[in-house]
Design an enzyme around this catalytic site. Sequence first.
Site, PDB file in Angstrom:
ATOM      1  N   SER A 103      20.739 -11.338  -7.418  1.00  0.00           N
ATOM      2  CA  SER A 103      20.892 -12.141  -6.200  1.00  0.00           C
ATOM      3  C   SER A 103      19.652 -12.946  -5.898  1.00  0.00           C
ATOM      4  O   SER A 103      19.707 -13.918  -5.150  1.00  0.00           O
ATOM      5  CB  SER A 103      21.128 -11.229  -5.001  1.00  0.00           C
TER       6      SER A 103
ATOM      7  N   HIS B 260      26.562 -15.184 -10.460  1.00  0.00           N
ATOM      8  CA  HIS B 260      26.384 -14.428  -9.219  1.00  0.00           C
ATOM      9  C   HIS B 260      27.699 -14.330  -8.458  1.00  0.00           C
ATOM     10  O   HIS B 260      28.140 -15.297  -7.847  1.00  0.00           O
ATOM     11  CB  HIS B 260      25.294 -15.092  -8.366  1.00  0.00           C
TER      12      HIS B 260
ATOM     13  N   GLU C 247      28.299 -18.290  -8.025  1.00  0.00           N
ATOM     14  CA  GLU C 247      27.184 -19.215  -8.240  1.00  0.00           C
ATOM     15  C   GLU C 247      26.768 -19.096  -9.708  1.00  0.00           C
ATOM     16  O   GLU C 247      26.423 -18.001 -10.163  1.00  0.00           O
ATOM     17  CB  GLU C 247      26.004 -18.866  -7.324  1.00  0.00           C
TER      18      GLU C 247
ATOM     19  N   ASN D 258      22.599 -16.662  -0.551  1.00  0.00           N
ATOM     20  CA  ASN D 258      21.673 -15.641  -0.065  1.00  0.00           C
ATOM     21  C   ASN D 258      20.447 -16.248   0.593  1.00  0.00           C
ATOM     22  O   ASN D 258      19.883 -15.670   1.524  1.00  0.00           O
ATOM     23  CB  ASN D 258      21.256 -14.704  -1.203  1.00  0.00           C
TER      24      ASN D 258
HETATM   25  N1  NAD Z   1      25.513  -5.601  -3.178  1.00  0.00           N
HETATM   26  C1  NAD Z   1      25.823  -6.874  -3.077  1.00  0.00           C
HETATM   27  O1  NAD Z   1      26.426  -7.286  -2.066  1.00  0.00           O
HETATM   28  C2  NAD Z   1      25.490  -7.826  -4.182  1.00  0.00           C
HETATM   29  C3  NAD Z   1      26.135  -9.076  -4.225  1.00  0.00           C
HETATM   30  C4  NAD Z   1      25.882  -9.928  -5.313  1.00  0.00           C
HETATM   31  C5  NAD Z   1      24.973  -9.553  -6.290  1.00  0.00           C
HETATM   32  N2  NAD Z   1      24.331  -8.343  -6.202  1.00  0.00           N
HETATM   33  C6  NAD Z   1      23.399  -7.999  -7.281  1.00  0.00           C
HETATM   34  O2  NAD Z   1      24.094  -7.156  -8.192  1.00  0.00           O
HETATM   35  C7  NAD Z   1      23.175  -6.254  -8.815  1.00  0.00           C
HETATM   36  C8  NAD Z   1      23.667  -4.828  -8.586  1.00  0.00           C
HETATM   37  O3  NAD Z   1      23.637  -4.526  -7.198  1.00  0.00           O
HETATM   38  P1  NAD Z   1      24.566  -3.420  -6.548  1.00  0.00           P
HETATM   39  O4  NAD Z   1      24.550  -3.641  -5.088  1.00  0.00           O
HETATM   40  O5  NAD Z   1      25.859  -3.367  -7.264  1.00  0.00           O
HETATM   41  O6  NAD Z   1      23.710  -2.102  -6.884  1.00  0.00           O
HETATM   42  P2  NAD Z   1      24.194  -0.585  -6.865  1.00  0.00           P
HETATM   43  O7  NAD Z   1      22.979   0.223  -6.586  1.00  0.00           O
HETATM   44  O8  NAD Z   1      25.382  -0.404  -6.015  1.00  0.00           O
HETATM   45  O9  NAD Z   1      24.657  -0.335  -8.384  1.00  0.00           O
HETATM   46  C9  NAD Z   1      23.780  -0.381  -9.499  1.00  0.00           C
HETATM   47  C10 NAD Z   1      24.365   0.463 -10.643  1.00  0.00           C
HETATM   48  O10 NAD Z   1      23.575   0.275 -11.807  1.00  0.00           O
HETATM   49  C11 NAD Z   1      23.506   1.501 -12.487  1.00  0.00           C
HETATM   50  N3  NAD Z   1      22.361   1.502 -13.409  1.00  0.00           N
HETATM   51  C12 NAD Z   1      21.049   1.674 -13.118  1.00  0.00           C
HETATM   52  N4  NAD Z   1      20.319   1.599 -14.247  1.00  0.00           N
HETATM   53  C13 NAD Z   1      21.177   1.368 -15.265  1.00  0.00           C
HETATM   54  C14 NAD Z   1      21.021   1.226 -16.671  1.00  0.00           C
HETATM   55  N5  NAD Z   1      19.809   1.282 -17.248  1.00  0.00           N
HETATM   56  N6  NAD Z   1      22.127   1.026 -17.432  1.00  0.00           N
HETATM   57  C15 NAD Z   1      23.339   0.974 -16.877  1.00  0.00           C
HETATM   58  N7  NAD Z   1      23.538   1.115 -15.543  1.00  0.00           N
HETATM   59  C16 NAD Z   1      22.475   1.301 -14.742  1.00  0.00           C
HETATM   60  C17 NAD Z   1      23.402   2.515 -11.376  1.00  0.00           C
HETATM   61  O11 NAD Z   1      23.792   3.819 -11.832  1.00  0.00           O
HETATM   62  C18 NAD Z   1      24.363   1.934 -10.328  1.00  0.00           C
HETATM   63  O12 NAD Z   1      25.671   2.447 -10.484  1.00  0.00           O
HETATM   64  C19 NAD Z   1      21.825  -6.538  -8.203  1.00  0.00           C
HETATM   65  O13 NAD Z   1      21.135  -7.424  -9.042  1.00  0.00           O
HETATM   66  C20 NAD Z   1      22.176  -7.207  -6.887  1.00  0.00           C
HETATM   67  O14 NAD Z   1      21.175  -8.037  -6.413  1.00  0.00           O
HETATM   68  C21 NAD Z   1      24.598  -7.474  -5.189  1.00  0.00           C
END
Ligand code: NAD
Length: 596
Positions: A121, A142, A154, A192
Amino acid sequence: MAREFTSVGVVGLGTMGAGIVEVFARNGIDVVAVEISEAALERGRANLTGSTGRAVAKGKLAEADRDALLSRVHFQVGLDALHSVDLVIEAVPEHLDLKQRIFAELDRVCKPEAILATNTSSLSVTEISVATTRPNQVIGIHFFNPAPVMKLVEVVRTVVTSGDVVADVEALCARLGKVDVTINDRAGFIANALLFGYLNHAVSMFEARYATREDIDAAMKLGCGLPMGPLALMDLIGLDTAYEILDTMYRRGGRDRRHAPVPLIKQMVTAGLLGRKSGRGFYTYERPGSPVVVPDEQTPVASESALADGARGIAKVGVVGSGTMATGIIEVFAKAGYEVVSVTRGAEKSAKVFEAVKTSLNKGVVRGKLSETDRDAALGRINWSATLEHLADVDLVVEAVVEELSVKKALFASLDEICKPGVVLATTTSSLPVIDVAMATQRPADVVGLHFFNPAPIMPLVEVVRTIRTSAETTATARAVCAALGKTGVVCGDRSGFIVNALLFPYLNDAVKMLEASYSTADDIDYAMKLGCGYPMGPFELLDVVGLDVSLAIQRELYLELREPGFAPAPLLEHLVTAGYLGRKSGRGFRDHTRR
Ligand SMILES: NC(=O)c1ccc[n+]([C@@H]2O[C@H](COP(=O)([O-])OP(=O)(O)OC[C@H]3O[C@@H](n4cnc5c(N)ncnc54)[C@H](O)[C@@H]3O)[C@@H](O)[C@H]2O)c1
């Protein structure tokens, strides 16, 4: 010919990853879904089955389609399983070093022609790409939360991403039924960058006890038509993820203080209050991962009697003024059964207001929302006057005269002389300090702000503004009156912009700054906020409706009171106002409205 994607990999099955898996599998693409451990894999599987199960229960997905969808997903631990996919999307936590490590590994494991994408993000896609030997095949894709629902993607190209890769990913987005905007690699991209300053500001209001979580969220939902309030959205995003995004944006985006994470966020993350995914964040949820909010110790008691606790009885209401707001407010009170005394500056003005109220009530009759008898009764409850003396025996006065402090102060001084003791004196000001008008009277404890929104008969929100001198009884009375009007009254402190304008206008101003910096177009920025965040209008559409001059005036007030450098009005906004481009009302604002 665009490249054919038959199988994709998703790394990390948390909040976003599980949703992204669903998007691909729904569209007939095989997915290799990868996690770090068996336990995490199980949580990811549960995320996916939970979400698709809810879609089936709501009748949005047939059971057979759900089964077919799930059969396309192959759950695996470890990146080695991704050797033959055409595209990988990484969705692990928002840490640069972690993502770089994963990309280096993906580069080793994946076939040479595979595209490697990140769902980051806020981190630099360029910095992630240089961890591989194929930065020209690295791109940002994204998605928005929840990925199966939100239409926007995006697409982030770096200076080295190849044009073919961008085109292939754009075609893929179209196949997934998404709308993409393609942009360069900048912290927070479009959505964002505009969203997180607002979210952080909302948290700071909550932290400072400026308003309750319910009131902050209700204000933005009802005042701006947003699908969810900022604190509920923080819970959906995940507080740990939100913290990392803010922190990165602060460091990458020019150290704008508005992105420095509010201390409360870090405390909540440390305490394990991560939002929905952990079952508790700003709100408490039925269980981890559930969207259902359950009452906790902060939940207000919602019974009628609690609302009326300490409130004074109000039967007769005076409304002073003859403009748009006064007219709407008179209608609202009369329709709700209050006896109303309207005071204007002369019989001619009263006649105009009477006609306007009648026309508006008639519209209700035509639409079948109001009977003729009720219309006549409502009109019969209004007494028309041109002298303030007729307010001697009302229980509540609502002032809605011109937005000038000297005029309002003089009026409140007169009301203080005329009105009986115990009357509640309310101002509808949207930008002046309520304490200034309160101190024009000898009874500041009885003075409160009642900030109605335009058009008052339709908008469900009223901001109840209490000053440092307003009594609890006066606030309780104001809230009880809002409830009796069928409106949601949210209580807040006496600061510039109250809740809604203070959170809304800096975001609009930021959108103007983004346009001014040529990062994107007005159309794409509007799309991003509508399709990525569910806003009913994009920032430029809204600015043209509100009026650029009005927006500039509000933004100036916020800047002057809060002295926040990031609130300084965008020069482009100033120039457009100077040029007479005020929005729809002048035929031209950010868009030309004369040719439509
Ligand atoms: N939460 C949101 O609203 C949102 C929206 C768009 C983008 N994002 C982006 O998406 C990405 C993930 O965010 P999220 O909110 O889903 O996080 P989250 O914490 O909910 O999930 C992350 C997952 O990654 C896994 N993980 C960690 N290390 C790993 C590895 N080495 N190999 C495989 N899996 C691994 C974890 O076990 C976890 O299940 C981030 O870059 C975030 O910025 C988040």
